[in-house]
Design an enzyme around this catalytic site. Structure first.
Site, PDB file in Angstrom:
ATOM      1  N   LYS A 189       4.850  -0.041  -7.248  1.00 54.36           N
ATOM      2  CA  LYS A 189       5.714  -1.213  -7.432  1.00 54.36           C
ATOM      3  C   LYS A 189       6.561  -1.105  -8.711  1.00 54.36           C
ATOM      4  O   LYS A 189       6.331  -0.241  -9.546  1.00 54.36           O
ATOM      5  CB  LYS A 189       4.859  -2.478  -7.420  1.00 54.36           C
ATOM      6  CG  LYS A 189       4.059  -2.662  -6.106  1.00 54.36           C
ATOM      7  CD  LYS A 189       4.944  -2.989  -4.901  1.00 54.36           C
ATOM      8  CE  LYS A 189       4.317  -2.714  -3.556  1.00 54.36           C
ATOM      9  NZ  LYS A 189       3.275  -3.612  -3.113  1.00 54.36           N
TER      10      LYS A 189
HETATM   11  C1  LIG Z   1       2.296  -3.994  -1.888  1.00 53.09           C
HETATM   12  C2  LIG Z   1       2.445  -5.247  -1.130  1.00 53.09           C
HETATM   13  C3  LIG Z   1       1.445  -6.223  -1.084  1.00 53.09           C
HETATM   14  C4  LIG Z   1       0.058  -5.982  -1.605  1.00 53.09           C
HETATM   15  O1  LIG Z   1       0.019  -5.723  -2.957  1.00 53.09           O
HETATM   16  P1  LIG Z   1      -1.377  -5.296  -3.609  1.00 53.09           P
HETATM   17  O2  LIG Z   1      -1.151  -5.506  -5.077  1.00 53.09           O
HETATM   18  O3  LIG Z   1      -1.594  -3.851  -3.260  1.00 53.09           O
HETATM   19  O4  LIG Z   1      -2.422  -6.177  -3.078  1.00 53.09           O
HETATM   20  C5  LIG Z   1       1.701  -7.426  -0.457  1.00 53.09           C
HETATM   21  N1  LIG Z   1       2.885  -7.667   0.127  1.00 53.09           N
HETATM   22  C6  LIG Z   1       3.876  -6.732   0.137  1.00 53.09           C
HETATM   23  C7  LIG Z   1       5.175  -7.087   0.790  1.00 53.09           C
HETATM   24  C8  LIG Z   1       3.676  -5.496  -0.471  1.00 53.09           C
HETATM   25  O5  LIG Z   1       4.639  -4.568  -0.426  1.00 53.09           O
END
Ligand SMILES: *Cc1c(COP(=O)(O)O)cnc(C)c1O
Length: 401
Positions: A189
């Site tokens: 991210k």
């Molecule tokens: C990555 C992601 C999540 C989950 O994030 P985590 O921190 O891994 O729990 C939820 N929604 C979207 C759209 C994502 O891309």
């Protein structure tokens, strides 16, 4: 061909590494002073009065649904073009997910949301796909008219701004804001702590519920009330979870947050290069944007114009990897295509033709600050070359030359 451009590489610098070492040496490893500092910085950055550091975005979405008492018999509307976590959490609390279709920009379409609202609907979970803000005014209007909660999945949206305000700030000029916003700091991210997340809210009562549910349902109030019993005493007042962030993760997050504006600027500059080089290539369509907002450019979701190509998406991805050495990805396999959602997918209320039509066209190109500008140009030109080499040839009608 050897890999020239991997799909992703995180940007973690000396500052993050030194801070982690200092935290290890401090003797305080789990939730403590560095998490408090990260939460304070995050509150200021997104302009939300409450921020709770947690161990994932999934945890944040789950906590928000639980804290809002959403459960069996309730329906929650979300988008099919998302990561499975957005839908899994609705099922974790025993509620029923309902899918609303996406609009031309790939984000949840408020018109479709309106059509899916029933007397059982309790909440909407919009996802700012790729970091492109959802039409929140329309979502907030629907929520107000139908007394629904709004929980924003901001996994892609740190750094994004909607009509001049940070995602998470709501819209102070109209007085609208969501119940909660959940962010992801997963390794890929825009801001990473390896694993991690943050949940923000403007509601003080919800903030205390989130905090309590985040740590086993232990009540801090009881702790304070009985402080004469000494610091060993605590009371569990509900069945909570174990979703807290450690100070090791926060040590990374504090420094990542200081760099987020720089990261977003670089991503925006690179997205512009993709748009410029690919803008006049008829076989592809550049990623959508909107004028009134700031895109966080978490993903660059290119769309193939399959009618103009003699290859499909899988072949395009293979050529990118094998002949050009470029890693790509696909965001996302629509929820209705996953076996776990099979039974729900057949229900008419989950009919989302736009998402299914868009899916075979989507390819996410590499986009991250650790890329060089030369690599961005290399990727864009590779797409252009493949598009031209795979152009569908039309036979001239009427036997011309
Ligand atoms: C990555 C992601 C999540 C989950 O994030 P985590 O921190 O891994 O729990 C939820 N929604 C979207 C759209 C994502 O891309």
């Amino acid at each position: 061909m050897a890999l020239q451009v991997p799909y992703h590489k995180p940007s973690v610098g000396r500052e993050e590494i030194d801070e982690v070492v200092r935290t290890l040496e401090s003797g305080w490893l789990t939730t403590g002073p560095r998490t408090a500092e990260f939460e304070k910085d995050f509150r200021q950055y997104v302009s939300a009065p409450h921020a709770l550091a947690i161990n994932s975005c999934t945890a944040g979405l789950h906590l928000a649904l639980a804290a809002l008492n959403i459960g069996p018999g309730d329906e929650v509307i979300t988008t099919p073009l998302t990561f499975c976590a957005t839908v899994n959490v609705i099922m974790h609390v025993g509620a029923t997910p309902v899918l609303a279709d996406v609009g031309a920009d790939g984000n949840i379409d408020p018109v479709s949301v309106a059509a899916k609202i029933t007397e059982r609907t309790r909440a909407i979970i919009p996802v700012h796909l790729a970091g492109l803000p959802v039409n929140m005014n329309a979502i907030w209007e629907l929520a107000r008219r139908n007394r629904l909660h709004v929980i924003e999945d901001c996994a892609h949206a740190i750094g994004a701004m909607y009509q001049g305000y940070q995602i998470g700030a709501g819209n102070p000029s109209t007085g609208y804001y969501s119940d909660a916003c959940a962010y992801s700091f997963y390794a890929t991210k825009n801001l990473t702590t390896g694993e991690g997340g943050m949940v923000t809210t403007h509601d003080e009562n919800l903030a205390s519920s989130l905090k309590r549910l985040c740590l086993h349902g232990i009540s801090k109030d009881a702790w304070n009330r009985y402080s004469d019993k000494g610091n060993w005493f605590y009371e569990v007042v509900e069945s909570g979870f174990k979703y807290n962030m450690s100070d090791l993760q926060s040590s990374v997050g504090i420094h990542q947050l200081r760099k987020i504006e720089q990261f977003t600027e670089t991503r925006t500059r690179y997205a512009k290069i993709y748009n410029e080089i690919l803008g006049d290539v008829a076989e592809v369509e550049t990623a959508p944007d909107r004028d009134d907002s700031r895109h966080a450019w978490h993903l660059y979701m290119l769309r193939l114009n399959l009618g103009k190509l003699n290859i499909d998406r899988a072949e395009f991805i293979n050529i990118m990897r094998d002949e050009k050495g470029i890693g790509t990805s696909v965001h996302f396999i629509p929820i209705q295509l996953h076996p776990f959602f099979g039974a729900y997918a057949k229900r008419p209320e989950n009919h989302c033709p736009n998402s299914l039509e868009l899916y075979p066209r989507l390819v996410s190109l590499p986009l991250y600050p650790a890329m060089s500008e030369g690599q961005v140009e290399y990727v864009a030109n590779a797409v252009k070359e493949i598009a031209h080499a795979s152009r569908k040839q039309y036979m001239a009608v009427g036997g011309g030359a």
